[in-house]
Write a protein that holds these residues in place. Structure first.
Motif, short mmCIF file in Angstrom:
data_model
loop_
_atom_site.label_atom_id
_atom_site.label_comp_id
_atom_site.label_asym_id
_atom_site.label_seq_id
_atom_site.Cartn_x
_atom_site.Cartn_y
_atom_site.Cartn_z
N HIS A 37 0.83 -1.20 0.00
CA HIS A 37 0.00 0.00 0.00
C HIS A 37 0.87 1.25 0.00
CE1 HIS A 37 -3.63 2.27 0.55
NE2 HIS A 37 -3.04 2.97 1.51
N LEU A 38 0.45 2.23 -0.80
CA LEU A 38 1.13 3.53 -0.78
C LEU A 38 0.09 4.57 -0.45
CD1 LEU A 38 3.15 3.08 -4.09
CD2 LEU A 38 4.06 2.91 -1.77
N PHE A 39 0.47 5.55 0.36
CA PHE A 39 -0.47 6.63 0.67
C PHE A 39 -0.54 7.60 -0.50
CE2 PHE A 39 0.63 5.52 5.16
CZ PHE A 39 -0.65 5.14 5.51
N HIS A 40 -1.62 8.35 -0.55
CA HIS A 40 -1.76 9.36 -1.61
C HIS A 40 -0.86 10.55 -1.26
CE1 HIS A 40 -3.86 11.52 -4.85
NE2 HIS A 40 -3.72 12.57 -4.07
N GLU A 41 0.42 10.32 -1.41
CA GLU A 41 1.41 11.34 -1.09
C GLU A 41 2.54 11.19 -2.09
OE1 GLU A 41 2.46 10.40 2.94
OE2 GLU A 41 0.51 11.08 3.69
N SER A 42 3.56 12.04 -2.01
CA SER A 42 4.66 11.92 -2.96
C SER A 42 5.47 10.66 -2.68
CB SER A 42 5.56 13.15 -2.85
OG SER A 42 6.16 13.17 -1.58
N GLU A 67 6.62 -2.17 -9.98
CA GLU A 67 7.19 -0.91 -9.47
C GLU A 67 6.82 -0.68 -8.02
OE1 GLU A 67 7.16 1.41 -13.78
OE2 GLU A 67 5.48 1.61 -12.41
N LYS A 68 5.56 -0.99 -7.72
CA LYS A 68 5.10 -0.84 -6.33
C LYS A 68 5.91 -1.76 -5.41
CE LYS A 68 0.30 -0.10 -5.36
NZ LYS A 68 -1.02 -0.73 -5.56
N VAL A 112 1.64 9.43 -5.58
CA VAL A 112 1.21 8.07 -5.89
C VAL A 112 0.03 7.69 -5.00
CG1 VAL A 112 3.41 7.26 -6.79
CG2 VAL A 112 2.97 7.17 -4.33
N GLY A 113 -0.32 6.44 -5.00
CA GLY A 113 -1.45 5.99 -4.19
C GLY A 113 -2.66 5.79 -5.06
#
Ligand code: ADP
Length: 611
Positions: free
Chosen positions: A463-468, A520-521, A509-510
């Motif tokens: 999981h990636l947060f909606h951040e840079s 890539e993730k 991303v996110g």
């Protein structure tokens, strides 16, 4: 006085049936209001002061009529006028102060409750999140917190203020002339009875309006996402959708008009009662004046006091139900704040310092905890409330020692219990029986912070947060320098990809951001892991759905990440784990075979079959 029509609506008595203003709730409200006790005191002072100041003008007018005019005393007239003007200014100042204090208390309470809720929810075990409806939880942080605030500043505030205004005004009135005061009160039932009826109607209307709004919103949200929009287009339902929407929106419009009308009726009726009261006082009072029983100034003062008692009286008729309704919000907030945390630091927990990374499972058995132990009933999705308490052993008698720095791999059919077993290491769950230990220490005796710092997890779909990108990477270590971040990304074979993006490391991303591919993730997650530099890595292999180039890159990155660390891998393909120090075959929650690749092949058991 600040009053909307909603203060006059009798609240849903059914909704508060069984709700008790328990000592517990009141104590907790008081505890949370602790930082604002001084402000609350001042708020009360303001209310009393403004109720007293409001008594001044009618009394001044009385003196003007009874003393200044008969004596032709222009000096006194000016002095009295000045007093009335002064009272008006003081009253204005008090109103502003009251509003400032009430918003200070109210917003402060919202803040305190919100932060407490957020903190609490973060501590809840993962099992809580698997069961809880996110919408319901959000509603606690938004609506109920605001409802609780409302309970204090509006409901409680206006109830207190109503009582004080009423008492002071009635005392003044009775002191002036008790018979006329009683007369002013007599007209009240004429209003209260129909008002209650209109109130009930208004309540039904409001509820209907909410349902209609919800229907309209549901149509919007269901049609405004990609899947819904696609369905509308492919079935050519545009016209029909617009028609359905317009009839729903039309009902919302009509309900709005009806609601406004009924809401207005209250104030019109209140005005009529005021007028009737004044007529009664002047009608009867005038003959008292003629008889010389009271002065005309007293009559005027009484009439103007009378107009001030109807609104507070109406407000107070519903105060009990209003308060109960408001307290429901408090209860709903405290339900979460007071929920027990199933997985927390034990008293006297020790920090894991410089972990070597030996992991041990001793006679581990596990059942998923029953919902009642980890969840909050009212936050569960409707229909699933505490259903299906699992009473099956997911893990049975698991014994395994992973030496520091070793690599072990778990294989087995889906549902065999591999993920469950590994979730016991960072204490996402606690073992039901037996012990999980790191460097020989039971994980339940370690502080959660130090335990989790020692373990890095790479899941199948990180999981990636909606951040840079850079912020997502620094989530692992806030103080990592740019050079360290870049080094980690090079090692994870993701630096070149990031550098090629137009915004580089600042790309957002996110879920709603730039879409990274699965590979890539994965590599970004590996870079994040390298920054964290944990002693133990838990890896849920995801190579199965990557293309061969990505797979190669991920494998290379992993080789770097796992070197010199204890690694526990859930393998979906056997080819990647042939070099593991030990391979464990799981079946129905048990380890059924163990050994190196060569040993297991020689065994000619399950593993050999799979191979
Ligand atoms: P694997 O990782 O080997 O595929 P899992 O550990 O995911 O197996 O699942 C083991 C068993 O536990 C399965 O029967 C699954 O249905 C059950 N299970 C997994 N997660 C939960 C959960 N959150 N609550 C209840 N049962 C679960």
């Amino acid at each position: 006085m600040r009053m909307g029509p909603h203060h006059l609506i009798p609240r849903d008595a059914d909704a508060v049936k069984g709700v008790r203003l328990s000592r517990g709730t009141i104590d907790r409200v008081w505890r949370f209001a602790r930082p604002y006790r001084r402000a609350i005191l001042w708020f009360l002072v303001c209310i009393v002061a403004s109720a007293l100041v409001a008594l001044v003008p009618p009394l001044v007018f009385r003196s003007i009529l009874d003393r200044a005019i008969p004596r032709h005393d222009r000096g006194l007239i000016k002095a009295l006028a000045a007093v009335a003007v002064g009272a008006a200014f003081v009253d204005a100042g008090l109103a502003v102060a009251q509003r400032w204090l009430s918003s200070h208390i109210g917003e402060g309470l919202i803040y305190t409750l919100r932060v407490a809720l957020f903190d609490k929810v973060q501590q809840m075990p993962i099992a809580f999140f698997t069961r809880t409806q996110t919408g319901a939880l959000m509603s606690r942080l938004n609506n109920d917190v605001v409802g609780a605030q409302n309970a204090v500043t509006n409901t409680l505030g206006s109830a207190v203020s109503n009582v004080i205004v009423l008492v002071t005004t009635l005392v003044a009135m009775f002191a002036l002339e008790w018979r006329l005061t009683l007369l002013a009160l007599v007209v009240l039932p004429v209003f209260i009875v129909p008002a209650k009826r209109v109130g009930r109607r208004l309540q039904t209307l409001t509820r209907e309006q909410m349902v209609m709004n919800a229907e309209m919103n549901t149509q919007m949200t269901e049609r405004f996402n990609v899947a819904g929009a696609l369905l509308v287009k492919l079935f050519g339902r545009h016209r029909a959708e617009v028609d359905a929407f317009s009839s729903r929106a039309g009902r919302v419009r009509d309900a709005g008009v009806r609601n406004a009308l009924y809401g207005r009726l209250f104030f019109v009726a209140l005005g009529v009662v005021g007028a009737l009261g004044a007529v009664a006082i002047y009608g009867v009072g005038a003959s008292y004046v003629v008889d010389g029983a009271i002065t005309s100034g007293t009559l005027v003062a009484l009439a103007s006091f009378a107009t001030r008692i109807y609104q507070p009286l109406t407000g107070l008729t519903n105060a009990r139900v209003d308060l109960m309704t408001a307290m429901v919000s408090f209860d709903r907030v405290f339900e979460v704040i007071d929920a027990p945390v199933a997985i927390a630091d034990r008293p006297g927990a020790v920090a894991l310092v410089e972990p070597k990374g030996q992991v041990e499972f001793r006679n581990v058995g596990f059942r998923y905890p029953p919902a009642a132990a980890v969840s909050i009933r009212s936050l569960e999705a409707p229909g699933t409330e505490f259903s299906g308490d699992p009473d099956v052993d997911v893990l049975t008698d698991v014994n395994l020692t992973v030496p520091a720095g070793a690599t072990v791999a778990f294989v087995g059919a889906s549902g065999a219990g591999k993920s469950t077993l590994l979730s016991l290491v960072p204490r996402l769950y606690d073992a039901t029986t037996g012990t999980v230990a790191i460097d020989g220490i039971d994980v339940r005796d370690l502080t959660l912070d130090s335990l989790r710092a020692a373990i890095g997890v790479v899941s199948q779909d990180p999981h990636l947060f909606h951040e840079s990108i850079i912020d997502n990477l620094r989530y692992a270590r806030a103080d990592a320098t740019d050079a360290e971040v870049e080094a980690a990304c090079r090692a994870a074979r993701i630096h070149d990809t990031i550098a090629d993006l137009p915004e580089g490391y600042r790309t957002i991303v996110g879920e709603r951001g730039y879409r990274l591919s699965g590979g890539e993730k994965q590599r970004l997650a590996i870079a994040r892991l390298l920054l964290k530099a944990p002693a133990i890595v838990i890896l849920d292999e995801a190579t199965s759905h990557l293309d061969s180039e990505n797979e190669h890159l991920v494998q290379t990155a992993l080789a770097t990440a796992l070197a010199d660390r204890t690694s526990i891998v859930i393998a979906h393909r056997l080819s990647t784990i042939t070099a593991a120090d030990q391979i464990l075959v799981m079946e129905q929650g048990r380890i059924v075979e163990r050994g190196t690749h060569a040993e297991l092949l020689a065994l000619e058991g399950r593993y050999a079959q799979m191979w």
